[in-house]
Scaffold this motif. Structure first.
Motif, PDB file in Angstrom:
ATOM      1  N   PRO A 164       0.850  -1.267   0.179  1.00 28.80           N
ATOM      2  CA  PRO A 164      -0.085  -0.034   0.005  1.00 28.80           C
ATOM      3  C   PRO A 164       0.848   1.135  -0.034  1.00 28.80           C
ATOM      4  O   PRO A 164       0.458   2.250  -0.574  1.00 28.80           O
ATOM      5  CB  PRO A 164      -0.933  -0.332   1.307  1.00 28.80           C
ATOM      6  CG  PRO A 164      -0.815  -1.366   1.741  1.00 28.80           C
ATOM      7  CD  PRO A 164       0.399  -2.241   1.241  1.00 28.80           C
ATOM      8  N   ASP A 165       1.983   1.280   0.568  1.00 29.46           N
ATOM      9  CA  ASP A 165       2.991   2.520   0.546  1.00 29.46           C
ATOM     10  C   ASP A 165       3.560   2.666  -0.407  1.00 29.46           C
ATOM     11  O   ASP A 165       4.309   3.507  -0.756  1.00 29.46           O
ATOM     12  CB  ASP A 165       3.773   2.467   2.106  1.00 29.46           C
ATOM     13  CG  ASP A 165       4.712   1.387   2.050  1.00 29.46           C
ATOM     14  OD1 ASP A 165       4.832   0.699   1.123  1.00 29.46           O
ATOM     15  OD2 ASP A 165       5.634   1.583   3.054  1.00 29.46           O
ATOM     16  N   ALA A 166       3.566   1.807  -1.537  1.00 33.53           N
ATOM     17  CA  ALA A 166       4.077   1.875  -2.956  1.00 33.53           C
ATOM     18  C   ALA A 166       3.168   2.486  -3.895  1.00 33.53           C
ATOM     19  O   ALA A 166       3.522   2.640  -4.979  1.00 33.53           O
ATOM     20  CB  ALA A 166       4.645   0.573  -3.248  1.00 33.53           C
ATOM     21  N   VAL A 167       1.924   3.128  -3.584  1.00 35.38           N
ATOM     22  CA  VAL A 167       0.857   3.457  -4.042  1.00 35.38           C
ATOM     23  C   VAL A 167       0.772   5.061  -3.735  1.00 35.38           C
ATOM     24  O   VAL A 167       0.383   5.339  -2.756  1.00 35.38           O
ATOM     25  CB  VAL A 167      -0.460   2.747  -3.855  1.00 35.38           C
ATOM     26  CG1 VAL A 167      -1.636   3.260  -4.813  1.00 35.38           C
ATOM     27  CG2 VAL A 167      -0.342   1.146  -4.116  1.00 35.38           C
ATOM     28  N   VAL A 168       0.960   5.603  -4.770  1.00 34.70           N
ATOM     29  CA  VAL A 168       0.879   7.250  -4.894  1.00 34.70           C
ATOM     30  C   VAL A 168      -0.168   8.174  -5.697  1.00 34.70           C
ATOM     31  O   VAL A 168      -0.384   7.523  -6.747  1.00 34.70           O
ATOM     32  CB  VAL A 168       2.323   7.854  -5.379  1.00 34.70           C
ATOM     33  CG1 VAL A 168       2.184   9.203  -5.230  1.00 34.70           C
ATOM     34  CG2 VAL A 168       3.670   7.460  -4.505  1.00 34.70           C
ATOM     35  N   GLY A 169      -0.845   8.834  -5.127  1.00 32.00           N
ATOM     36  CA  GLY A 169      -2.027   9.364  -5.832  1.00 32.00           C
ATOM     37  C   GLY A 169      -1.862  10.946  -5.458  1.00 32.00           C
ATOM     38  O   GLY A 169      -1.301  11.397  -4.525  1.00 32.00           O
ATOM     39  N   ARG A 195       0.418  23.033  -4.777  1.00 29.78           N
ATOM     40  CA  ARG A 195       1.499  22.310  -4.215  1.00 29.78           C
ATOM     41  C   ARG A 195       1.418  20.935  -4.265  1.00 29.78           C
ATOM     42  O   ARG A 195       2.292  20.247  -4.535  1.00 29.78           O
ATOM     43  CB  ARG A 195       1.724  22.750  -2.864  1.00 29.78           C
ATOM     44  CG  ARG A 195       3.249  22.539  -2.328  1.00 29.78           C
ATOM     45  CD  ARG A 195       3.500  23.181  -1.157  1.00 29.78           C
ATOM     46  NE  ARG A 195       4.126  24.379  -1.454  1.00 29.78           N
ATOM     47  CZ  ARG A 195       4.608  25.194  -0.163  1.00 29.78           C
ATOM     48  NH1 ARG A 195       4.760  24.829   0.978  1.00 29.78           N
ATOM     49  NH2 ARG A 195       5.494  26.298  -0.566  1.00 29.78           N
ATOM     50  N   ALA A 196       0.287  20.379  -3.905  1.00 28.95           N
ATOM     51  CA  ALA A 196      -0.051  18.984  -4.021  1.00 28.95           C
ATOM     52  C   ALA A 196       0.211  18.512  -5.312  1.00 28.95           C
ATOM     53  O   ALA A 196       0.494  17.254  -5.893  1.00 28.95           O
ATOM     54  CB  ALA A 196      -1.669  18.541  -3.796  1.00 28.95           C
ATOM     55  N   CYS A 197      -0.347  19.173  -6.584  1.00 23.37           N
ATOM     56  CA  CYS A 197      -0.068  18.660  -7.946  1.00 23.37           C
ATOM     57  C   CYS A 197       1.379  18.701  -8.200  1.00 23.37           C
ATOM     58  O   CYS A 197       1.887  17.766  -8.876  1.00 23.37           O
ATOM     59  CB  CYS A 197      -0.603  19.804  -8.817  1.00 23.37           C
ATOM     60  SG  CYS A 197      -2.535  19.831  -9.126  1.00 23.37           S
ATOM     61  N   GLU A 198       2.254  19.719  -7.541  1.00 20.90           N
ATOM     62  CA  GLU A 198       3.574  19.504  -8.060  1.00 20.90           C
ATOM     63  C   GLU A 198       4.316  18.748  -7.455  1.00 20.90           C
ATOM     64  O   GLU A 198       5.206  18.036  -7.897  1.00 20.90           O
ATOM     65  CB  GLU A 198       4.138  20.909  -7.220  1.00 20.90           C
ATOM     66  CG  GLU A 198       4.609  22.045  -8.144  1.00 20.90           C
ATOM     67  CD  GLU A 198       5.043  22.825  -7.631  1.00 20.90           C
ATOM     68  OE1 GLU A 198       4.643  24.201  -7.470  1.00 20.90           O
ATOM     69  OE2 GLU A 198       6.180  23.048  -6.487  1.00 20.90           O
ATOM     70  N   ALA A 199       3.848  18.216  -6.006  1.00 20.86           N
ATOM     71  CA  ALA A 199       4.379  17.251  -5.247  1.00 20.86           C
ATOM     72  C   ALA A 199       4.166  15.810  -5.936  1.00 20.86           C
ATOM     73  O   ALA A 199       5.062  14.903  -5.999  1.00 20.86           O
ATOM     74  CB  ALA A 199       3.563  16.953  -3.801  1.00 20.86           C
ATOM     75  N   LEU A 225       6.447  11.510  -9.298  1.00 18.76           N
ATOM     76  CA  LEU A 225       6.264  10.740 -10.622  1.00 18.76           C
ATOM     77  C   LEU A 225       7.802  10.428 -11.069  1.00 18.76           C
ATOM     78  O   LEU A 225       8.283   9.521 -11.604  1.00 18.76           O
ATOM     79  CB  LEU A 225       5.231  11.288 -11.441  1.00 18.76           C
ATOM     80  CG  LEU A 225       4.181  10.535 -11.880  1.00 18.76           C
ATOM     81  CD1 LEU A 225       3.427  11.490 -12.947  1.00 18.76           C
ATOM     82  CD2 LEU A 225       4.603   9.295 -12.637  1.00 18.76           C
ATOM     83  N   MET A 226       8.406  11.749 -11.143  1.00 19.72           N
ATOM     84  CA  MET A 226       9.747  12.091 -11.610  1.00 19.72           C
ATOM     85  C   MET A 226      10.884  11.043 -10.972  1.00 19.72           C
ATOM     86  O   MET A 226      11.601  10.613 -11.356  1.00 19.72           O
ATOM     87  CB  MET A 226      10.045  13.403 -11.834  1.00 19.72           C
ATOM     88  CG  MET A 226      10.315  13.829 -13.352  1.00 19.72           C
ATOM     89  SD  MET A 226      10.616  15.803 -13.593  1.00 19.72           S
ATOM     90  CE  MET A 226       9.337  16.484 -12.976  1.00 19.72           C
ATOM     91  N   ALA A 227      10.635  11.487  -9.655  1.00 18.64           N
ATOM     92  CA  ALA A 227      11.452  10.461  -8.723  1.00 18.64           C
ATOM     93  C   ALA A 227      11.593   9.018  -8.757  1.00 18.64           C
ATOM     94  O   ALA A 227      12.707   8.308  -8.829  1.00 18.64           O
ATOM     95  CB  ALA A 227      11.283  10.802  -7.094  1.00 18.64           C
ATOM     96  N   ALA A 228      10.272   8.435  -9.215  1.00 18.82           N
ATOM     97  CA  ALA A 228      10.071   7.083  -9.515  1.00 18.82           C
ATOM     98  C   ALA A 228      10.843   6.738 -10.942  1.00 18.82           C
ATOM     99  O   ALA A 228      10.704   5.480 -11.244  1.00 18.82           O
ATOM    100  CB  ALA A 228       8.618   6.705  -9.157  1.00 18.82           C
ATOM    101  N   GLY A 229      11.182   7.810 -11.603  1.00 23.82           N
ATOM    102  CA  GLY A 229      11.689   7.344 -12.803  1.00 23.82           C
ATOM    103  C   GLY A 229      10.612   7.350 -13.967  1.00 23.82           C
ATOM    104  O   GLY A 229      10.951   6.803 -15.154  1.00 23.82           O
TER     105      GLY A 229
END
Ligand code: F6R
Length: 260
Positions: A96-101, A111-115, A120-124
């Motif tokens: 579950p903690d590997a799921v980002v929304g 700021r939440a959109c930017e985060a 997404l970018m950090a995950a490649g």
């Protein structure tokens, strides 16, 4: 763009779950892009079947949700975070903690959109992005006239989309008016796009997206710009495709997963 016409939703689910299984076999830490709504459910059920028969594990994967309602907390049953919890994380072995929304309940939505974009970018980036299509041609919640270069942002839902999604809520009034969604530019950065559609109601939108002109009025037509986009439709959703015989012949000649 590769268009695959399958007999029904079950066959669509099996085919697309097969794409995911092939990807994960090669890259156990793949990044999956998950969509909500009814269309991808047969895919999630087939992944569950593969997990149960021991042929698949998503334990090393990460996942990103495509979009989220604004104003619903993550534990609201109709938030997309809760829906993906019920349909995917509780049934598959993806942690579950590997799921980002996108965080639609943030006080600072900008700021939440930017985060979300940064995560997404950090995950490649996303290896395979699942997409449904709205009857008005939306993809994610990029409604008609959305910028084809857009990033993750807040959008206002169209009356059509709110009416379509009312089936998930107790009353039509409860459907949120705003959403946070990956932009079309964001979606186009995923390495493989897989758009799925089943049922007659989607036939006009599918034909416009696949065979119509590239247009912000039909946001799903942006898939025409992507070097690796696969559209998987059942016979009824394919019923307005002029080149259906060509798609059938192409698919029979070369199964699409060979390119993965
Ligand atoms: C859902 C999403 C939407 C849906 C579309 C089709 O995360 O982004 O674009 O894919 O509205 O919904 P269904 O599959 O319920 O017809």
């Amino acid at each position: 763009m590769e268009v695959v016409i399958v007999p029904d939703a079950h066959a669509m689910g099996a085919l697309v779950a097969g794409f995911i299984a092939q990807l994960v076999a090669k890259r156990p830490n793949a990044v999956l892009g998950l969509a909500t709504g009814s269309s991808p459910l047969p895919i999630y059920r087939d992944l569950e079947r593969q997990l149960q028969d021991g042929s698949l594990s998503l334990a090393g994967c990460k996942a990103f949700l495509l979009d989220e309602y604004v104003g619903l907390t993550a534990n609201h049953p109709q938030s997309y975070r809760a829906t993906i919890g019920r349909e995917v994380t509780e049934r598959l072995d993806i942690p579950p903690d590997a799921v980002v929304g996108p965080d639609g309940s943030a006080t600072d939505l900008l700021r939440a959109c930017e985060a979300y974009e940064n995560a997404l970018m950090a995950a490649g980036g996303i290896d395979i992005q699942l997409l449904g299509i709205g009857v008005n041609g939306h993809v994610g919640f990029n409604e008609p006239t959305s910028s084809l270069a857009s990033g993750t942002r807040v959008k206002t839902l169209s009356a059509q989309t709110r009416a379509d999604n009312a089936r998930f809520f107790e009353s039509a009034d409860e459907v949120p008016r705003h959403v946070m969604t990956q932009g079309i530019g964001t979606i186009l950065r995923a390495r493989h796009l897989v758009l799925v559609a089943t049922g007659e109601r989607k036939a006009t939108a599918v034909a416009a997206a696949v065979e119509g002109p590239l247009s912000a009025f039909v946001p799903a037509s942006a898939l025409q710009l992507h070097p690796h986009a696969t559209v998987v439709v059942d016979e009824t959703a394919a019923s307005q495709l002029q080149l259906a015989p060509y798609y059938r012949a192409t698919y029979n000649a070369k199964p699409p997963w060979q390119g993965l």
